[in-house]
Design an enzyme around this catalytic site. Structure first.
Site, short mmCIF file in Angstrom:
data_model
loop_
_atom_site.label_atom_id
_atom_site.label_comp_id
_atom_site.label_asym_id
_atom_site.label_seq_id
_atom_site.Cartn_x
_atom_site.Cartn_y
_atom_site.Cartn_z
N SER A 164 51.01 1.88 49.78
CA SER A 164 51.22 0.48 49.43
C SER A 164 51.81 -0.32 50.60
CB SER A 164 52.17 0.39 48.24
OG SER A 164 52.40 -0.95 47.90
N ASN A 192 59.80 -3.60 59.34
CA ASN A 192 59.14 -4.75 58.75
C ASN A 192 60.07 -5.40 57.75
OD1 ASN A 192 58.10 -4.86 55.76
ND2 ASN A 192 58.07 -2.70 56.34
N GLY A 251 58.63 -8.60 52.97
CA GLY A 251 59.24 -9.16 51.77
C GLY A 251 58.28 -9.33 50.61
N CYS A 310 61.98 -1.37 47.42
CA CYS A 310 61.71 -2.20 48.59
C CYS A 310 63.02 -2.73 49.16
CB CYS A 310 60.80 -3.37 48.24
SG CYS A 310 60.58 -4.50 49.63
N LYS A 326 58.31 5.08 42.92
CA LYS A 326 58.53 5.18 44.36
C LYS A 326 60.01 5.05 44.68
CE LYS A 326 56.65 3.77 48.79
NZ LYS A 326 55.50 3.11 49.42
N ASN A 339 60.10 5.45 50.47
CA ASN A 339 59.93 4.08 50.93
C ASN A 339 60.62 3.98 52.29
OD1 ASN A 339 59.58 1.22 51.03
ND2 ASN A 339 59.68 1.13 48.79
N GLY A 354 57.03 4.82 60.07
CA GLY A 354 56.40 5.44 61.23
C GLY A 354 56.99 6.81 61.52
#
Lengths: 311, 267
Positions: free
Chosen positions: A26, A74, A77, A136, A170, A197, A222
């Protein structure tokens, strides 16, 4: 395995069968259409959409990304058009792919939003599974749902009552003890867990003495996060029975194998999609080669096959 | 939009232009055929994970099957790119993005002109634009084109000859006055806009310069097409990492842009 036969790359998450265990993660794959020129999307084990919220979200101010040693931060948002526009503009292409579709959803203000989101998705038969993004790091909240076992259990339990679809939770790595959260999600009825995440992180422009990201900090992904992710998959694998979808810096089959051996039943590829759009398909074929070379007839024999010296 | 391809190709030429400014040429008939001015390629300079991300570079021109790119060595990735030799392989994604719009029918009269404003390395996509304007039959291409190039000093003024060879008149501005007008290229632009009323401005360069160009264009009510740069990951509109603020909300530089009309941007 029949001598000449191909190994079985299929994997089962409760009643959902995937023809292979490799998914696009995602937030790194848009709504799949962005990648249509670059790969045969039908070969993917599954695709996970960018996270959808109830209302459209404009996302965070730029700059939203910056590179870090072997990784990136990143702070996008959760920019997305909202559930209604997702259904009217993005779903048709995804449905046509004929591969299991996993829709990632998040609540902005209150877990009650999940109720409305599920209400709108439940009727779409092509949606195989729901991924609950309760992890998130870019929502400017003091605490994430997945940073508390009780909150995790409450949200997963509430959503569980609303959907008959496969439910994937998640998890965030930004916790003291990920196994506590994982067990809470399992007990509350999650069919599988996706981990990890992004890790919360920050970079500073030392010349200007300002944060590199518009919203100051963001999520690290990464290869830099891979060892953290592998360890968490291993820890969680030893505590739960439901399947784990492992992710975190997978770049190639070698790094994907670490996750399977640590205990993942499937893997998701994320950041690498930005760098090498063909990575998912390379991992699928590499995995098959590895299984043939190592005489592993089916994937379940690989999952959690880590060998430990007895002391 | 043309199909995007990922390909491994070989470097044909990779040489220094001036200090950190370099010229790169590689073979790709599919990108060469499909590329439009203002589009870019996203280059992976190494198979390792550091640097991890691709680097977006504007397409500077097309020569048969070859694609030309200009770049500035600013960090590790561009340093690795600079060390590559002809024959070395390169992983390219392209052509990407929405380039310059040559179809937009400006209220043109014969007296009006196009003004191309380049700042430093921003000259790169504007040569490709000028070559395309020269060949194009669109209304916009029938107007006279004037090129303004600005840089810190004389040695960083690139591509003057390329524009002149196309028959376009070129004016130069340097910060130190070592060539042409002493001052900013946007001062040159303002003096042009005072004397005549250009029909369209095309520009690429550092962000403060583009902002000044947008302001000058807005004051005179001249449409301006600006090619922006932003930190970028995927280059294909998937990660939403490279957005800019526009009157229609955040837009991706990689897919909605890199070229935007000045009137749409919020600075």
């Amino acid at each position: 395995m029949v001598r000449s036969g191909k190994p079985d790359l299929g994997v089962r998450i409760n009643k959902l069968n995937l023809k292979n265990p490799v998914m696009a993660a995602s937030g790194t794959f848009g709504y799949a259409e962005e990648f249509k020129d670059l790969m045969d999307l039908k070969k993917l084990g599954a695709v996970v959409t960018k996270t959808i919220t109830l209302k459209p979200r404009p996302g965070n101010p730029p700059p939203r990304i910056c590179e870090t040693p072997s990784g990136m931060l990143n702070s996008v948002g959760l920019e997305n058009p909202g559930i209604d526009a997702f259904i009217s503009t993005k779903l048709a292409f995804l449905k046509k792919l004929g591969i299991p579709l996993i829709v990632s959803i998040a609540a902005e203000e209150s877990p009650v939003e999940f109720e409305i989101l599920i209400g709108k998705l439940e009727a779409v038969k092509e949606i195989a599974a729901i991924e609950l993004n309760i992890s998130c790091p870019n929502l400017r909240k003091d605490k994430l749902v997945s940073q508390d076992a009780g909150d995790t259990a409450a949200v997963v339990g509430a959503v569980r009552k609303l959907t008959s679809k496969i439910l994937i939770t998640k998890l965030s790595p930004n916790v003291t003890c990920i196994t506590d959260i994982a067990m809470a999600a399992e007990d509350a009825g999650s069919d599988a867990l996706a981990l990890i995440n992004t890790l919360s992180g920050m970079r500073i422009d030392v010349r200007k003495r300002i944060p590199m990201l518009g919203s100051r900090s963001g999520g690290l992904s990464g290869p830099a996060v891979r060892p953290v992710a592998v360890k968490m998959v291993w820890d969680v694998y030893n505590k739960i029975k439901i399947p784990i979808i492992g992710m975190g810096g997978i770049m190639d089959v070698e790094s994907a194998l670490e996750f399977f051996i640590a205990g993942a039943s499937a893997v998701s590829l994320g950041t690498v999609n930005f760098v090498n759009p063909g990575a998912c398909l390379e991992v699928i074929s590499g995995l098959e080669r590895y299984m043939i070379n190592n005489r592993i007839p089916d994937l379940s024999r690989l999952t959690g096959s880590l060998k430990l010296c007895q002391d | 939009m043309a199909r995007i391809t990922q390909l491994k190709t070989r470097i044909v030429c990779n040489r220094e232009l001036a200090e950190s400014y370099r010229y790169l040429e590689f073979e790709s008939s599919c990108i060469a055929k499909a590329a439009l001015p203002g589009q870019f390629v996203n280059i992976r300079v190494s198979g390792t994970s550091d640097p991890l991300l691709r680097r977006p570079l504007s397409i500077h021109g097309i020569k048969g099957r070859r694609v030309k790119v200009l770049y500035e060595v600013v960090g590790k990735a561009t340093g690795i790119l600079a060390s590559k030799k002809p024959g070395d392989s390169l992983d390219i994604l392209g052509p990407l993005g929405n380039g310059f719009n040559l179809d937009r029918a400006a209220p043109f009269s014969a007296k009006e002109s196009n003004i191309v404003v380049a700042g430093g390395m921003g000259v790169a996509p504007l040569v490709f634009l000028a070559e395309t304007l020269k060949k194009s039959k669109t209304q916009i291409a029938q107007a006279e084109t004037i090129v303004l190039i600005g840089a810190k000093t004389k040695k960083f003024i690139l591509c003057r000859k390329e524009f002149e060879a196309l028959g376009f008149s070129v004016r130069i501005a340097t910060d130190d006055g070592s060539l042409g007008f002493k001052g900013k290229v946007t001062d040159l632009l303002n003096s042009f806009c005072g004397k005549t009323r250009p029909g369209m401005i095309f520009s690429c360069g550092p962000r403060p310069m583009l902002q000044a160009v947008a302001l000058a264009a807005a004051e005179k009510n001249i449409p301006a097409q600006l090619s922006l740069e932003e930190y970028m990951a995927c280059g294909i509109g998937a990660c939403l990492g490279c957005v800019v603020s526009t009157r229609q909300g955040y837009k991706t530089v990689c897919k909605d842009g890199p070229v935007f009309f000045g009137e749409d941007l919020i600075w």
